[in-house]
Design an enzyme around this catalytic site. Structure first.
Site, PDB file in Angstrom:
ATOM      1  N   ASP A  53     -35.533 -26.414  24.355  1.00  0.00           N
ATOM      2  CA  ASP A  53     -34.231 -25.876  24.751  1.00  0.00           C
ATOM      3  C   ASP A  53     -33.292 -25.606  23.581  1.00  0.00           C
ATOM      4  O   ASP A  53     -33.438 -24.606  22.888  1.00  0.00           O
ATOM      5  CB  ASP A  53     -33.614 -26.841  25.789  1.00  0.00           C
ATOM      6  CG  ASP A  53     -32.363 -26.294  26.459  1.00  0.00           C
ATOM      7  OD1 ASP A  53     -31.865 -25.252  26.034  1.00  0.00           O
ATOM      8  OD2 ASP A  53     -31.872 -26.917  27.423  1.00  0.00           O
ATOM      9  N   HIS A 101     -33.907 -27.474  34.126  1.00  0.00           N
ATOM     10  CA  HIS A 101     -32.829 -28.432  34.394  1.00  0.00           C
ATOM     11  C   HIS A 101     -32.582 -28.582  35.901  1.00  0.00           C
ATOM     12  O   HIS A 101     -31.458 -28.392  36.373  1.00  0.00           O
ATOM     13  CB  HIS A 101     -31.496 -28.039  33.736  1.00  0.00           C
ATOM     14  CG  HIS A 101     -31.581 -27.608  32.317  1.00  0.00           C
ATOM     15  ND1 HIS A 101     -32.172 -28.371  31.348  1.00  0.00           N
ATOM     16  CD2 HIS A 101     -31.125 -26.493  31.687  1.00  0.00           C
ATOM     17  CE1 HIS A 101     -32.079 -27.740  30.181  1.00  0.00           C
ATOM     18  NE2 HIS A 101     -31.468 -26.602  30.357  1.00  0.00           N
TER      19      HIS A 101
END
Ligand code: NGQ
Ligand code: ZN
Length: 459
Positions: free
Chosen positions: A324, A273
């Site tokens: 994720d 991220h």
């Protein structure tokens, strides 16, 4: 030694027919010979791709996918989702975690992911005390990966603080916490399970700059360097604007700039991220050799923002994809959304293709294979000598692939959304783990998973 004959396969230098692949007893490819039809080998018809590495997973979150979509009181956000996730994580038993991970890893294999980096941070009992064996939950994740047959980079997470400036953690974070000594002991305990294994790697994951102080970050690096100085290092870096602002307030630098300023980031790192980047950070991160770990469906689900993929790839940056929180377990969807995010904001098309006339799907797939393998620190992601024998067979009779040849197969798989995936079979480490679209232990895993979720729903 086993030999496969791949009817048509994507090799590092492109498409080839009649590819003879020799695989040793550890499931590693020892030789690849195109245009070598051979009668004695196991034939794989259709189209064969290398398995994709999934570079970011929190396995337990699979069981709450879809259960955090009703807006609570006030504005729903990443931070309120996180509270829901903490409540969910707080109730899981070791058996629950193993059951969820086994189901998830089987789903990943069915979706064409043949190895995964598990960013593992639920370590302790619900009240925060370590289990009798402090590595209990790591063993559960390893057992699930073994049962499913997926390659695993295990990343025990170091988590100590509740925010920048050494803030104390919240009670809901107590299952995650270690000091540097306990963390080093956990790593030491895990080491033997990775020795001599081509399908596993141990690395570290300082959770984020919010959860780990600069001293702790250095201690974690020293601990893993004592074990394996090339081991993967993953960190959540700049997912939300609020964390960028807090980092600026605490250090005077943005998260990616701050981390790069430490002089430690290189190609063993994966920055998960790295969503919020300035142009300067984009160029610096690309030059570092680290992989940017992108999780498009989760980042969309959590309202994170958009990674500057066009600029990053143009600067030579390396990317990989992860599922994720597992709101989707579908590599094609991750790659499609990565491209579509760029299209929607820039009002263009084929933005991540490699140049005029080049296939967008091929570029995305190649980048995710290469960057994913680097981030996992495993030899995988290519049909090449030395790599794990991970093959994904697409059915060339699938309606969406009809008439497609060469790179157009990848474009069709990724961009012609299909109700039925064209992935029919998967071999992981030379083992045939998905047959006719289903994991060979799917029934058993699904029964245990359903039981687990029903019990959790009743609590
Ligand atoms: C996690 N997930 O560790 O599960 C995080 C949320 C946090 C994502 N960042 C928790 N997608 O970052 O504090
Ligand atoms: Zn994460």
């Amino acid at each position: 030694m086993h030999r496969f004959l791949l009817h048509r396969a994507l090799l590092p230098d492109g498409w080839h027919d009649d590819v003879l692949v020799a695989v040793d007893a550890q499931g590693r490819i020892t030789a690849v010979t195109p245009a070598a039809p051979e009668a004695g080998a196991e034939r794989i018809a259709g189209i064969v791709l290398p398995g994709l590495p999934n570079l970011h997973s929190h396995a337990f979150q699979r069981a709450m996918a879809g259960l955090a979509e009703a807006a609570g009181p006030g504005a729903d956000s990443f931070w309120t989702w996180r509270e829901t996730m903490y409540r969910f994580a707080g109730r899981l038993t070791p058996a629950d975690i193993e059951a969820i991970a086994a189901q998830l890893y089987a789903e990943m294999l069915q979706a064409g992911y043949t190895a995964v980096a598990e960013f593992h941070y639920v370590h302790h009992q619900p009240d925060g005390r370590p289990y009798d064996d402090p590595a209990e939950l790591s063993w559960r994740v390893l057992a699930a990966a073994e049962a499913a047959g997926i390659g695993l980079t295990h990343l025990p997470v170091l988590y100590r603080h509740g925010g920048f400036g050494g803030r104390e953690p919240q009670p809901r974070q107590r299952r995650f916490l270690h000091d540097s000594d306990a963390y080093a002991r956990l790593l030491d305990k895990l080491v033997p399970a990775f020795a001599g294994r081509a399908d596993r790697r141990l690395g570290i994951a300082p959770h984020s700059l919010r959860a780990v102080s600069p001293d702790l970050l250095r201690a974690a690096l020293a601990a893993i360097d004592g074990i394996d100085a090339a081991a993967p290092v993953h960190i959540h870096i700049a997912e939300q604007i609020a964390e960028v602002e807090e980092c600026l307030g605490a250090t005077g630098r943005r998260p990616v700039d701050w981390l790069l300023d430490q002089g430690v980031v290189n190609d063993r790192w994966c920055l998960v991220h790295a969503t919020h980047l300035t142009a300067g950070e984009t160029a610096r991160l690309a030059a570092s050799g680290a992989v940017a770990g992108l999780c498009p469906t989760t980042e969309a689900n959590l309202g994170d923002g958009l990674f500057p993929a066009v600029e990053f790839l143009a600067a030579g940056g390396r990317i990989g994809i992860g599922s994720d929180s597992h709101v989707s377990v579908d590599a094609a969807e991750e790659l499609r959304l990565l491209e579509y995010g760029q299209r929607l904001t820039r009002r263009g098309r084929s933005l991540l293709a490699d140049g005029p006339g080049r296939s967008t799907g091929r570029r995305l797939f190649d980048a995710a294979c290469r960057g994913g393998a680097q981030a996992l620190g495993l030899q995988c992601g290519a049909i090449a000598a030395g790599c794990r024998a991970d093959f994904v067979r697409l059915d060339d009779e699938a309606a969406t692939l009809a008439g497609a040849g060469g790179d157009a197969v990848l474009d069709a798989w990724i961009f012609a959304g299909q109700p039925v995936s064209p992935i029919r079979d998967v071999w992981a480490g030379g083992r045939h783990v998905v047959e006719n679209g289903r994991h060979v232990r799917a029934g058993e895993f699904a029964a245990r998973y359903r039981q687990t979720l029903r019990r959790l729903a009743e609590q």
